[in-house]
Scaffold this active site. Structure first.
Site, mmCIF file in Angstrom:
data_model
loop_
_atom_site.group_PDB
_atom_site.id
_atom_site.type_symbol
_atom_site.label_atom_id
_atom_site.label_comp_id
_atom_site.label_asym_id
_atom_site.label_seq_id
_atom_site.Cartn_x
_atom_site.Cartn_y
_atom_site.Cartn_z
ATOM 1 N N CYS A 74 9.018 47.884 49.974
ATOM 2 C CA CYS A 74 9.239 48.838 51.069
ATOM 3 C C CYS A 74 9.511 50.210 50.454
ATOM 4 O O CYS A 74 10.355 50.340 49.561
ATOM 5 C CB CYS A 74 10.428 48.382 51.908
ATOM 6 N N CYS A 83 9.257 45.465 56.985
ATOM 7 C CA CYS A 83 10.155 45.208 55.866
ATOM 8 C C CYS A 83 11.180 44.170 56.315
ATOM 9 O O CYS A 83 11.851 44.348 57.330
ATOM 10 C CB CYS A 83 10.861 46.482 55.438
ATOM 11 N N ASP A 142 -5.475 39.704 65.476
ATOM 12 C CA ASP A 142 -6.379 40.785 65.055
ATOM 13 C C ASP A 142 -6.318 42.052 65.910
ATOM 14 O O ASP A 142 -6.954 43.049 65.587
ATOM 15 C CB ASP A 142 -7.824 40.258 64.990
ATOM 16 N N ALA A 159 -18.563 32.249 73.366
ATOM 17 C CA ALA A 159 -17.547 32.879 74.209
ATOM 18 C C ALA A 159 -18.044 34.184 74.818
ATOM 19 O O ALA A 159 -17.858 34.431 76.012
ATOM 20 C CB ALA A 159 -16.286 33.134 73.387
ATOM 21 N N HIS A 203 1.276 34.758 68.061
ATOM 22 C CA HIS A 203 1.386 34.659 66.606
ATOM 23 C C HIS A 203 1.501 36.022 65.920
ATOM 24 O O HIS A 203 1.261 36.138 64.726
ATOM 25 C CB HIS A 203 0.198 33.866 66.042
ATOM 26 N N SER A 224 -10.569 28.339 71.435
ATOM 27 C CA SER A 224 -9.439 27.702 70.745
ATOM 28 C C SER A 224 -9.696 26.214 70.592
ATOM 29 O O SER A 224 -10.149 25.563 71.535
ATOM 30 C CB SER A 224 -8.137 27.915 71.521
ATOM 31 N N SER A 225 -9.380 25.684 69.418
ATOM 32 C CA SER A 225 -9.532 24.245 69.191
ATOM 33 C C SER A 225 -8.429 23.461 69.915
ATOM 34 O O SER A 225 -8.488 22.245 69.998
ATOM 35 C CB SER A 225 -9.491 23.945 67.693
ATOM 36 N N ASN A 236 -15.470 26.671 74.707
ATOM 37 C CA ASN A 236 -15.327 26.496 73.257
ATOM 38 C C ASN A 236 -16.559 25.793 72.704
ATOM 39 O O ASN A 236 -17.098 24.903 73.351
ATOM 40 C CB ASN A 236 -14.078 25.656 72.949
HETATM 41 P P1 NAD Z 1 -9.364 27.376 65.469
HETATM 42 O O1 NAD Z 1 -9.948 27.986 64.236
HETATM 43 O O2 NAD Z 1 -8.553 26.172 65.355
HETATM 44 O O3 NAD Z 1 -10.529 27.047 66.500
HETATM 45 C C1 NAD Z 1 -11.504 27.980 66.817
HETATM 46 C C2 NAD Z 1 -12.432 27.322 67.816
HETATM 47 O O4 NAD Z 1 -13.366 28.315 68.225
HETATM 48 C C3 NAD Z 1 -13.254 26.169 67.238
HETATM 49 O O5 NAD Z 1 -12.961 24.992 67.971
HETATM 50 C C4 NAD Z 1 -14.720 26.588 67.441
HETATM 51 O O6 NAD Z 1 -15.509 25.557 68.002
HETATM 52 C C5 NAD Z 1 -14.621 27.712 68.435
HETATM 53 N N1 NAD Z 1 -15.611 28.778 68.271
HETATM 54 C C6 NAD Z 1 -16.040 29.367 67.120
HETATM 55 N N2 NAD Z 1 -16.896 30.350 67.401
HETATM 56 C C7 NAD Z 1 -17.031 30.386 68.752
HETATM 57 C C8 NAD Z 1 -17.778 31.203 69.644
HETATM 58 N N3 NAD Z 1 -18.562 32.180 69.201
HETATM 59 N N4 NAD Z 1 -17.682 30.949 70.971
HETATM 60 C C9 NAD Z 1 -16.879 29.940 71.439
HETATM 61 N N5 NAD Z 1 -16.144 29.156 70.634
HETATM 62 C C10 NAD Z 1 -16.215 29.381 69.298
HETATM 63 O O7 NAD Z 1 -8.609 28.562 66.198
HETATM 64 P P2 NAD Z 1 -7.287 28.587 67.060
HETATM 65 O O8 NAD Z 1 -7.324 27.517 68.096
HETATM 66 O O9 NAD Z 1 -7.116 29.994 67.452
HETATM 67 O O10 NAD Z 1 -6.113 28.198 66.040
HETATM 68 C C11 NAD Z 1 -6.121 28.629 64.724
HETATM 69 C C12 NAD Z 1 -4.935 29.464 64.242
HETATM 70 O O11 NAD Z 1 -5.488 30.408 63.360
HETATM 71 C C13 NAD Z 1 -4.221 30.264 65.274
HETATM 72 O O12 NAD Z 1 -2.872 30.026 65.073
HETATM 73 C C14 NAD Z 1 -4.533 31.743 64.951
HETATM 74 O O13 NAD Z 1 -3.333 32.487 64.939
HETATM 75 C C15 NAD Z 1 -5.085 31.738 63.569
HETATM 76 N N6 NAD Z 1 -6.297 32.580 63.309
HETATM 77 C C16 NAD Z 1 -6.467 33.782 63.925
HETATM 78 C C17 NAD Z 1 -7.633 34.533 63.708
HETATM 79 C C18 NAD Z 1 -7.771 35.872 64.416
HETATM 80 O O14 NAD Z 1 -6.789 36.542 64.692
HETATM 81 N N7 NAD Z 1 -8.996 36.299 64.739
HETATM 82 C C19 NAD Z 1 -8.625 34.048 62.869
HETATM 83 C C20 NAD Z 1 -8.414 32.801 62.224
HETATM 84 C C21 NAD Z 1 -7.242 32.074 62.469
HETATM 85 ZN ZN ZN Z 2 12.876 48.350 53.877
#
Ligand code: NAD
Ligand code: ZN
Length: 244
Positions: A150, A126, A103, A234, A118, A191-192, A216
């Site tokens: 594109c 493109c 993001d 967080a 990621h 992160s999970s 987490n």
């Molecule tokens: P995940 O969705 O697997 O886990 C998110 C974790 O965050 C959960 O375990 C949850 O308990 C915890 N959580 C939720 N809200 C919280 C808060 N306010 N404070 C503390 N903890 C909180 O996420 P992941 O481990 O990042 O893996 C998922 C994949 O999804 C990644 O590969 C990522 O690239 C992608 N993703 C990215 C975004 C983004 O860019 N914001 C959003 C969704 C998914």
């Molecule tokens: Zn192109």
């Protein structure tokens, strides 16, 4: 209490690395995959985030981009968690943020050394000529053209993210591994810790002798190996722990 323990660890540390996942951006209004609700649920991440599905049926992603992702990205602002990590880097304590998020909110908060495992969904490339586009211009394009070609070569556009089924950028992965190996405090936030190979970073850090802290809301498979586990918001934990 626990945030205070983290604060003490931060003040004793020499090289800190933060590792972040979707949970740190949840309080900025970006849903995590788990526990997502509302309109986000109309779209299946197994489809919009899967490379084979994307190549076969690109319009599914672009519809999701048009109806959901674009607005979510435009509205999301860095929260106190992102900002606390940026301040920690400014103070010279934090060496890198390794993130699974796509993001761009760490950079917007002021973090400089951000290793995006990621990719970044704000950039669109493109697949044929390599030209890159911003999300605003493609948002205009998808009003009338699905999937959007594109503008320069007519080739296929793709968000610059690692979809399920794709390899991580090798150089970034290498840098992240090196940062994990050489830190003395590794803080995993929102992160999970189940998505590989990203989730191996805390293990690498721990094996190399770093203290491991996991912030987490839910339990993770690495909690037992951690020196400190904080199951709270967080942004609340980081802003308290980083206060001078
Ligand atoms: P995940 O969705 O697997 O886990 C998110 C974790 O965050 C959960 O375990 C949850 O308990 C915890 N959580 C939720 N809200 C919280 C808060 N306010 N404070 C503390 N903890 C909180 O996420 P992941 O481990 O990042 O893996 C998922 C994949 O999804 C990644 O590969 C990522 O690239 C992608 N993703 C990215 C975004 C983004 O860019 N914001 C959003 C969704 C998914
Ligand atoms: Zn192109």
């Amino acid at each position: 209490m626990s945030a205070q323990e983290l604060k003490q660890m931060i003040e004793k540390a020499g090289r800190i690395v933060a590792f972040t996942g979707a949970g740190i951006s949840a309080e900025s209004g970006i849903p995590t995959y788990r526990g997502a609700d509302g309109v986000w649920n109309k779209y299946d991440p197994n489809k919009y985030a899967n490379v084979n599905y994307f190549l076969q049926e690109p319009s599914y992603y672009w519809n999701f981009f048009r109806e959901v992702r674009y607005q979510v990205l435009k509205q999301a602002k860095p929260n106190e968690g992102h900002k606390a990590l940026a301040r920690l880097e400014e103070r010279g304590l934090l060496k890198a943020v390794i993130t699974q998020n796509v993001d761009g909110l760490h950079q917007e908060a002021g973090s400089k050394n951000v290793l995006e495992l990621h990719g970044n969904t704000r950039k669109i490339i493109c697949l044929d000529c390599g030209k890159s586009y911003g999300i605003d211009e493609v948002r205009e394009q998808v009003e009338t053209e699905l999937p959007p070609p594109c503008r320069s070569c007519g080739g296929m556009l793709k968000p610059d993210v690692v979809l399920f089924g794709e390899a991580l950028p090798a150089e970034t992965l290498e840098q992240a591994t090196e940062e994990s190996r050489s830190c003395d405090l590794f803080i995993s936030v929102g992160s999970s810790l189940v998505v590989q190979p990203a989730a191996s970073m805390p293990v690498i850090a721990k094996r190399a002798g770093a203290a491991l802290v996991i912030v987490n809301q839910d339990a993770t498979p690495l909690d037992k190996q951690a020196d400190l586990v904080i199951r709270e918001s967080a942004s609340a934990v980081l802003s308290e722990a980083v206060q001078e």
